[in-house]
Design a protein around this motif. Structure first.
Motif, PDB file in Angstrom:
ATOM      1  N   VAL A 137       1.074  -6.585  -3.340  1.00 45.69           N
ATOM      2  CA  VAL A 137       1.918  -7.236  -2.570  1.00 45.69           C
ATOM      3  C   VAL A 137       2.643  -6.339  -1.667  1.00 45.69           C
ATOM      4  O   VAL A 137       3.103  -5.377  -2.003  1.00 45.69           O
ATOM      5  N   TYR A 138       2.615  -7.027  -0.500  1.00 46.74           N
ATOM      6  CA  TYR A 138       3.232  -6.153   0.615  1.00 46.74           C
ATOM      7  C   TYR A 138       4.098  -7.176   1.406  1.00 46.74           C
ATOM      8  O   TYR A 138       3.773  -8.205   1.705  1.00 46.74           O
ATOM      9  N   VAL A 139       5.480  -6.984   1.808  1.00 49.31           N
ATOM     10  CA  VAL A 139       6.406  -7.746   2.370  1.00 49.31           C
ATOM     11  C   VAL A 139       6.797  -6.864   3.875  1.00 49.31           C
ATOM     12  O   VAL A 139       7.091  -5.689   3.585  1.00 49.31           O
ATOM     13  N   HIS A 140       6.702  -7.724   4.781  1.00 47.23           N
ATOM     14  CA  HIS A 140       7.287  -7.068   5.965  1.00 47.23           C
ATOM     15  C   HIS A 140       8.498  -6.486   5.846  1.00 47.23           C
ATOM     16  O   HIS A 140       9.516  -7.085   5.294  1.00 47.23           O
ATOM     17  N   PRO A 141       8.765  -5.249   6.430  1.00 48.53           N
ATOM     18  CA  PRO A 141      10.304  -4.861   6.151  1.00 48.53           C
ATOM     19  C   PRO A 141      11.448  -5.855   6.934  1.00 48.53           C
ATOM     20  O   PRO A 141      12.353  -5.910   5.889  1.00 48.53           O
ATOM     21  N   GLY A 142      11.057  -6.504   7.599  1.00 48.17           N
ATOM     22  CA  GLY A 142      12.320  -7.438   8.027  1.00 48.17           C
ATOM     23  C   GLY A 142      12.299  -8.646   7.320  1.00 48.17           C
ATOM     24  O   GLY A 142      13.270  -9.413   7.572  1.00 48.17           O
ATOM     25  N   ALA A 143      11.630  -9.024   6.308  1.00 43.63           N
ATOM     26  CA  ALA A 143      11.525 -10.093   5.533  1.00 43.63           C
ATOM     27  C   ALA A 143      12.060  -9.740   4.049  1.00 43.63           C
ATOM     28  O   ALA A 143      12.176 -10.386   3.267  1.00 43.63           O
ATOM     29  N   ARG A 144      12.246  -8.400   3.873  1.00 41.41           N
ATOM     30  CA  ARG A 144      12.589  -8.101   2.488  1.00 41.41           C
ATOM     31  C   ARG A 144      13.970  -8.641   2.050  1.00 41.41           C
ATOM     32  O   ARG A 144      14.897  -8.732   2.732  1.00 41.41           O
ATOM     33  N   GLY A 145      14.252  -8.657   0.663  1.00 41.65           N
ATOM     34  CA  GLY A 145      15.474  -9.157   0.058  1.00 41.65           C
ATOM     35  C   GLY A 145      15.788 -10.532   0.587  1.00 41.65           C
ATOM     36  O   GLY A 145      16.599 -11.316   0.203  1.00 41.65           O
ATOM     37  N   ARG A 146      14.519 -11.479   0.983  1.00 42.08           N
ATOM     38  CA  ARG A 146      14.606 -12.832   1.027  1.00 42.08           C
ATOM     39  C   ARG A 146      13.729 -13.825  -0.058  1.00 42.08           C
ATOM     40  O   ARG A 146      13.649 -14.834   0.178  1.00 42.08           O
ATOM     41  N   TYR A 166       0.397  -4.166   5.972  1.00 39.86           N
ATOM     42  CA  TYR A 166       0.110  -3.117   5.155  1.00 39.86           C
ATOM     43  C   TYR A 166      -0.047  -1.681   5.979  1.00 39.86           C
ATOM     44  O   TYR A 166       0.357  -0.706   4.978  1.00 39.86           O
ATOM     45  N   GLN A 167      -0.231  -1.559   7.186  1.00 41.71           N
ATOM     46  CA  GLN A 167       0.137  -0.209   8.033  1.00 41.71           C
ATOM     47  C   GLN A 167       1.755  -0.004   7.558  1.00 41.71           C
ATOM     48  O   GLN A 167       1.821   1.326   7.576  1.00 41.71           O
ATOM     49  N   LEU A 168       2.581  -0.845   7.811  1.00 40.81           N
ATOM     50  CA  LEU A 168       3.919  -0.669   7.773  1.00 40.81           C
ATOM     51  C   LEU A 168       4.168   0.024   6.245  1.00 40.81           C
ATOM     52  O   LEU A 168       5.099   0.819   5.989  1.00 40.81           O
ATOM     53  N   GLY A 169       3.745  -0.727   5.429  1.00 37.85           N
ATOM     54  CA  GLY A 169       3.930  -0.272   3.810  1.00 37.85           C
ATOM     55  C   GLY A 169       3.616   1.197   3.790  1.00 37.85           C
ATOM     56  O   GLY A 169       3.898   2.128   3.102  1.00 37.85           O
ATOM     57  N   ILE A 170       2.200   1.379   4.256  1.00 37.69           N
ATOM     58  CA  ILE A 170       1.706   2.758   4.281  1.00 37.69           C
ATOM     59  C   ILE A 170       2.617   3.804   4.937  1.00 37.69           C
ATOM     60  O   ILE A 170       2.827   4.987   4.406  1.00 37.69           O
ATOM     61  N   ASP A 171       2.972   3.667   6.102  1.00 41.19           N
ATOM     62  CA  ASP A 171       3.743   4.520   6.913  1.00 41.19           C
ATOM     63  C   ASP A 171       5.023   4.689   6.158  1.00 41.19           C
ATOM     64  O   ASP A 171       5.732   5.811   6.386  1.00 41.19           O
TER      65      ASP A 171
END
Length: 157
Positions: free
Chosen positions: A76-85, A13-18
């Motif tokens: 819906v939040y996805v970790h940046p390293g898991a996007r596109g999968r 969540y914080q990564l998305g906020i940032d």
């Protein structure tokens, strides 16, 4: 989503906020605050092959009025390293299944227009754009628009 997922869920969540294009929030809430508002039966996590949280989805009721009992707002939040999968798609599909099974007829959300990946994800999942709330609020010193999306269930009467 279980309590042991809390640190990873809040970190994502914080990564998305940032990234400044996911929410008006500026910091992730505490787990107690998150837990107090998200409907427990519609909280989902996606785990990667190593068992780590790759993303999450959850809903909140839009109103406590009984006439809106079948309407929720989702995140819906996805970790940046898991996007596109396909993580976001899997989470949104599972959330739709979960909410329809519970008799929820509308899922809605507000998305910054700059978040084109989220808009595309929602379009693929059957959401439609209802409209745009122009200059609805200031975020980090500038006015932001929000695109309203919703999905009306074809199976819940």
């Amino acid at each position: 989503m279980r309590p042991e997922h809390a640190p990873a869920v809040l970190a994502i969540y914080q990564l998305g906020i940032d990234e400044h294009n996911a929410t008006f929030e500026t910091t992730a809430p505490t787990w107690n605050a998150f837990d107090a508002v998200k409907l427990p039966e519609h909280r989902l996590v996606a785990l990667d092959d190593g068992g780590h949280v790759a993303g999450w989805a959850a809903v909140v009721p839009v109103s406590d009025r009984c006439t809106y009992a079948g309407v929720v707002e989702h995140s819906v939040y996805v970790h940046p390293g898991a996007r596109g999968r396909g993580v976001g798609s899997a989470l949104l599909t599972a959330l739709i299944t979960s909410t329809e099974a519970a008799g929820i007829w509308t899922i809605q959300s507000g998305i910054f227009p700059e978040n084109t990946a989220s808009l595309a994800l929602h379009e693929r999942a059957g959401f439609r754009i209802v409209g745009t709330r122009e200059r609805i609020s200031r975020h980090r010193g500038r006015w932001r628009d929000v695109v309203l999306v919703e999905r009306r269930s074809p199976v819940v009467d």
